[in-house]
Design an enzyme around this catalytic site. Sequence first.
Site, PDB file in Angstrom:
ATOM      1  N   ASP A  33       0.757  -1.280  -0.085  1.00 54.79           N
ATOM      2  CA  ASP A  33       0.053  -0.187   0.053  1.00 54.79           C
ATOM      3  C   ASP A  33       0.883   0.831   0.444  1.00 54.79           C
ATOM      4  OD1 ASP A  33      -2.930   0.547   0.663  1.00 54.79           O
ATOM      5  OD2 ASP A  33      -2.129   2.354   1.478  1.00 54.79           O
ATOM      6  N   ASN A  81      -5.830  -4.940  -5.798  1.00 48.49           N
ATOM      7  CA  ASN A  81      -7.611  -4.198  -5.112  1.00 48.49           C
ATOM      8  C   ASN A  81      -7.194  -2.856  -5.250  1.00 48.49           C
ATOM      9  OD1 ASN A  81      -9.597  -4.337  -3.275  1.00 48.49           O
ATOM     10  ND2 ASN A  81      -7.546  -3.197  -2.508  1.00 48.49           N
ATOM     11  N   TYR A 146     -12.432   6.749 -14.503  1.00 46.71           N
ATOM     12  CA  TYR A 146     -12.697   5.250 -13.951  1.00 46.71           C
ATOM     13  C   TYR A 146     -13.614   4.458 -14.595  1.00 46.71           C
ATOM     14  CZ  TYR A 146     -14.190   2.521  -9.602  1.00 46.71           C
ATOM     15  OH  TYR A 146     -13.880   1.391  -8.930  1.00 46.71           O
ATOM     16  N   THR A 181     -16.217   2.060   2.726  1.00 49.52           N
ATOM     17  CA  THR A 181     -14.771   2.027   2.580  1.00 49.52           C
ATOM     18  C   THR A 181     -14.440   2.804   2.292  1.00 49.52           C
ATOM     19  OG1 THR A 181     -14.497   1.941   0.182  1.00 49.52           O
ATOM     20  CG2 THR A 181     -14.493  -0.319   1.326  1.00 49.52           C
TER      21      THR A 181
END
Length: 249
Positions: A33, A81, A146, A181
């Site tokens: 990350d 992810n 996106y 999220t």
Amino acid sequence: MSTVALITGAASGIGAAVARRLSAGGARCVLVDRDGEGAERLAKELGGVSLAADVSAEEASREAVALAEETYGRLDLVHLNAGISSGVDFDAFDVAQYHKAVGVNVDGVVFGVAAALPLLRRSGGGAIVVTASLAGLVGYDGDPIYTMTKHAVVGLVRALATPLARDGVRIGAVCPGFTDTPLVAGAREMFVSAGFPLLTAEDVAAAVESAFYAESPGTLLVVQPGRQPVPYRYAGVPGPAGGERPPAA
């Protein structure tokens, strides 16, 4: 022998939920990350290892796979992810903002697959799951860039499914609806006040785990609140006049 999983975008949200779910099942996790501190905290919690890296840089994926091999000697599962919304406005187009979204959402997946494949093959095969989106299956006008990136990774998954299966590597994707999220944190109150149900990160993590073991290469699991994940099926496209219609994929 423990399963070894590499997860990008692992410090929070879906990635963290997947890491916790797989770890609870005995997997050893390599967590990647940009939020290095967050990834490190979760790695300590789960007894895994972490890497602070931006997946839009090719070397990040190579370093992550090398970390898996150096630490655990193998790689079995890869969850690509990491993703961001674009916020690109076509009336005030910002090319840097555009490249940032494409870099994380598309390049990060391409680089991740390319880096992971050699070790997956040496480990005897395995599985790759990409976090796509319902925006990879429909024309979501709230963020066209996106949407473009998610269509791109869905196309990549579909095109790679058959050739990778020959090497014992399954590839698939999960296509969740809006999920509670950090990616949608700015709009969360709007969803709640409108009575619009949100998925939890744990809902999507369960679907990711299912996708790892899907029998059909290239499975695209649609994940919606209150429903069991269901494979998406495209209709076949018309063939040439007088020819046979291509099969649905």
